[in-house]
Design a protein around this motif. Structure first.
Motif, PDB file in Angstrom:
ATOM      1  N   GLY A 129     -14.071 -13.969  -0.401  1.00 23.10           N
ATOM      2  CA  GLY A 129     -13.995 -15.244  -0.610  1.00 23.10           C
ATOM      3  C   GLY A 129     -14.551 -16.244   0.061  1.00 23.10           C
ATOM      4  N   GLY A 130     -15.648 -15.738   0.931  1.00 23.02           N
ATOM      5  CA  GLY A 130     -16.565 -16.697   1.512  1.00 23.02           C
ATOM      6  C   GLY A 130     -17.206 -15.978   2.894  1.00 23.02           C
ATOM      7  N   ASP A 187     -15.165 -21.317   2.768  1.00 28.09           N
ATOM      8  CA  ASP A 187     -14.801 -20.331   1.512  1.00 28.09           C
ATOM      9  C   ASP A 187     -15.557 -20.795   0.395  1.00 28.09           C
ATOM     10  OD1 ASP A 187     -12.351 -19.684   2.828  1.00 28.09           O
ATOM     11  OD2 ASP A 187     -11.549 -21.665   2.433  1.00 28.09           O
TER      12      ASP A 187
END
Length: 504
Positions: A142-143, A161
Motif C-alpha cells: 500500500g505504500g 500511501d
C-alpha cells in the motif's frame, strides 16, 4: 553538447535532421505512466502526449540514441523526438532536471521540488536532527513507511500511501546515489552527499528488491564528528568505566601488535577504535587507516576508502600501506583470510594494528580466526588485547519509573552479585526521549589483556570453560555482570539488558 544551447543547435540542424524544436506553452500534457518523474529528471527528458494520444519524447538532446531507445523500450513503441530548452524541461519536471554527477559520493545533490522530493528530504533531515544512525524506507503493497534507527532501535517516522509514490521515493533515492533507476531486480549500493544548510551529510545507500518492489536503507555518516579537538570522541565520553578505559589506553600505547575490537553489528566497534586513535593522534607518529567507508575524518591521518569495484580491497590496500612507513594502522574490518593474514604479519613486523571483527565473545574470536585458516601461534603472538563490547540504551532521566521484579529476575540479579532486588527500573517515555523511555547509549565492555597463559590455552586447543576461567582469574568482569550492576544503578533496564546482552 556542453556549452551549446540545445534549442539553437536544434534549429540549425532541424532541416537536415528532421527534428522539431518546441517551447513549453502550458498546453502540453506530460505523461509519467511509462517514464516516472524521478526517472524523467535523471534522464533529462519527458514524454508528452499529443491531442491524438501519440507520445513524443521531449529532450535537450533529441539525437541521443541511447536515451531514445531507453524511453521507447519503456513506451513499448517507437516515438518521435523534439528538442526543448532546459527551462521548458524544468517547468514540466518541477525543478532542476539535471542530476548530480560524480563517481561515488556527490558533492552536490540534485535540486528539485515536489511531494516525493520533499518526503525524502524531510526523512533525511529529520533523521540527522534526531541523531538516527540509519533511515529505512520500507515498501509494502500500500505504500512506503520510513523508520529511523535511534539508539539502535527502529522508530516509525512517516508514511506515504500508494504503490506508485512508493516506487518514486525509491527512484528519487537512486537518482541521488547515482544508481540505475531501471534495475529493480538486483541489489544496488551507492552513496551521496546531502546538503543541510552550511553542513553536509554523507550517506551510504543500499537498495534491496522485495516482493513489493524495493526497500532502501540510508546509513548516515557524520564525518565531521571527529574533525576538531573540541568535539573529539574519547573513551570516557563513550562511557567506558575508568579501569577498562585505562587498560585500552595501555594496549593502544604498545609499540607493536594488534588490538582487536569485537561485537555484533551496531555495537560501536568503529567508534571505539576512532576514540582510541583520537587520543593517541599527537602528530608524532604516522597513522594510516583503510576503511569501508571512511566514517569520520581525523586531522593529520591518512584515511583510505576501500573501493572494491576499482580493485582496492582491504588486503590490497593494506599491502600498500606497509610501504608507506606507518607507525599505527587501522584496518576497518577483517572480513576474510587474506586480510587477516596481512594484518597479523603487520603486527608481527613492528606495527601497531587496530582492527575490528564481527564476533560475539572472546571465545568466538578464536573460532573465527581458526575458520580463516590462520596459524594460531602467529595470531596469538601478534594479539595484545581484545575489547568485547555492546551498546546499551540509557534511561531517560526525566521519566524513569520503577516496577516490581519477577522472581526469576530477582534470582538472576542475585546470581550476578547484586543482592535481592524487589523493584527494578522502568522505561516510561516522555517528550524528552520521543516516548521511548531511553536517551542515548553507553558502552559495556570486557577488556582482555592477552598474556602467555592465554596464548598457551588457545594454541593448545583448551576448552571454552578454561578460556572463560582464565578471564575470571585475570579480573575481567563479564558483560552480564556489568549490565546487572547498571540496572541496579538505574542506568538501564532489565528489558534492555535482555535485548542487547542476554542473560547467559
Amino acid at each position: 553538447m556542453p556549452g551549446v544551447d540545445a534549442v539553437a543547435f536544434a534549429a540549425r540542424l532541424q532541416a537536415d535532421a528532421g527534428v522539431a524544436v518546441m517551447q513549453h506553452t502550458g498546453a502540453e500534457i506530460p505523461d509519467f505512466s511509462a517514464v516516472d518523474l524521478p526517472t524523467a529528471r535523471a534522464w533529462k527528458c519527458v514524454v508528452l502526449r499529443r491531442a491524438d494520444g501519440v507520445p513524443v519524447i521531449a529532450a535537450e538532446d533529441p539525437w541521443d540514441e541511447a536515451l531514445l531507445q531507453r524511453v521507447c523500450r519503456r513506451l513499448g513503441a517507437q516515438a518521435a523526438s523534439v528538442a526543448v530548452s532546459r527551462e521548458s524541461l524544468d517547468m514540466w519536471l518541477g525543478g532542476n532536471s539535471t542530476p548530480a554527477h560524480a563517481g561515488g559520493a556527490s558533492d552536490a545533490v540534485a535540486q528539485a521540488d515536489g511531494p516525493i522530493v520533499a518526503f525524502v528530504d524531510t526523512a533525511i533531515r529529520s533523521g540527522f536532527t534526531n541523531g538516527a544512525s540509519d533511515i529505512h524506507f520500507e515498501c509494502d503493497r500500500g505504500g512506503v513507511t520510513v523508520k529511523h534507527r535511534l539508539d539502535g532501535v527502529m522508530k516509525r517516522f512517516a508514511r506515504l500511501d500508494g504503490a506508485q509514490p512508493a516506487q518514486e521515493v525509491i527512484s528519487r533515492i537512486k537518482v541521488l546515489a547515482q544508481l540505475d533507476i531501471t534495475e529493480r531486480r538486483l541489489p544496488q549500493d551507492g552513496r551521496f552527499r546531502f546538503a543541510r544548510g552550511t553542513e553536509s551529510i554523507d550517506l551510504r545507500v543500499s537498495i534491496m528488491p522485495s516482493v513489493f518492489g524495493e526497500d532502501a536503507v540510508l546509513r548516515l555518516l557524520d564525518k565531521a564528528q571527529l574533525r576538531t579537538r573540541e568535539v573529539a570522541v574519547s573513551l570516557d565520553l563513550l562511557g567506558f568505566e575508568a579501569h577498562n578505559a585505562q587498560l585500552i589506553r595501555e594496549l593502544a600505547g604498545e609499540p607493536s601488535g594488534m588490538l582487536l575490537v569485537t561485537g555484533p553489528t551496531g555495537s560501536g566497534k568503529t567508534t571505539t577504535v576512532y576514540a582510541v586513535l583520537s587520543e593517541i593522534n599527537t602528530g608524532l607518529e604516522k597513522i594510516i587507516t583503510i576503511e569501508d567507508p571512511v566514517e569520520y575524518e581525523l586531522p593529520g591521518v591518512l584515511q583510505i576508502p576501500v573501493n572494491e569495484r576499482k580493485g582496492l580491497t582491504f588486503a590490497k590496500g593494506l599491502r600498500s600501506i606497509l610501504r608507506h612507513d606507518p607507525d599505527r594502522i587501522l584496518v576497518g574490518e577483517i572480513r576474510d583470510a587474506e586480510t587477516a593474514e596481512i594484518a597479523v604479519q603487520s603486527a608481527l613486523t613492528g606495527h601497531l594494528v587496530f582492527t575490528t571483527v564481527h564476533a560475539n565473545s572472546m571465545t568466538d574470536i578464536m573460532g573465527r580466526f581458526r575458520h580463516f585458516g590462520l596459524d594460531m601461534f602467529g595470531f596469538m603472538s601478534s594479539l595484545n588485547g581484545v575489547v568485547v563490547q555492546r551498546l546499551v540504551r540509557q534511561l531517560c532521566t526525566h521519566c524513569t519509573g520503577q516496577r516490581e521484579a519477577t522472581e526469576r529476575e530477582q534470582q538472576w540479579l542475585a546470581r550476578m552479585g547484586q543482592g535481592i532486588a524487589k523493584t527494578v527500573p522502568l522505561a516510561v517515555g516522555c517528550t524528552h526521549c520521543n516516548g521511548t523511555g531511553y536517551r542515548g547509549r553507553f558502552v559495556v565492555a570486557e577488556v582482555h589483556v592477552v598474556d602467555d597463559a592465554l596464548r598457551d590455552h588457545v594454541t593448545e586447543g583448551s576448552p571454552v570453560s578454561v578460556l572463560r576461567k582464565h578471564g575470571q582469574d585475570q579480573g575481567v568482569e563479564s558483560l552480564t555482570v556489568q549490565a546487572a550492576r547498571h540496572v541496579m544503578q538505574a542506568r538501564t533496564t532489565l528489558e534492555e539488558v535482555k535485548r542487547v546482552v542476554g542473560w547467559l
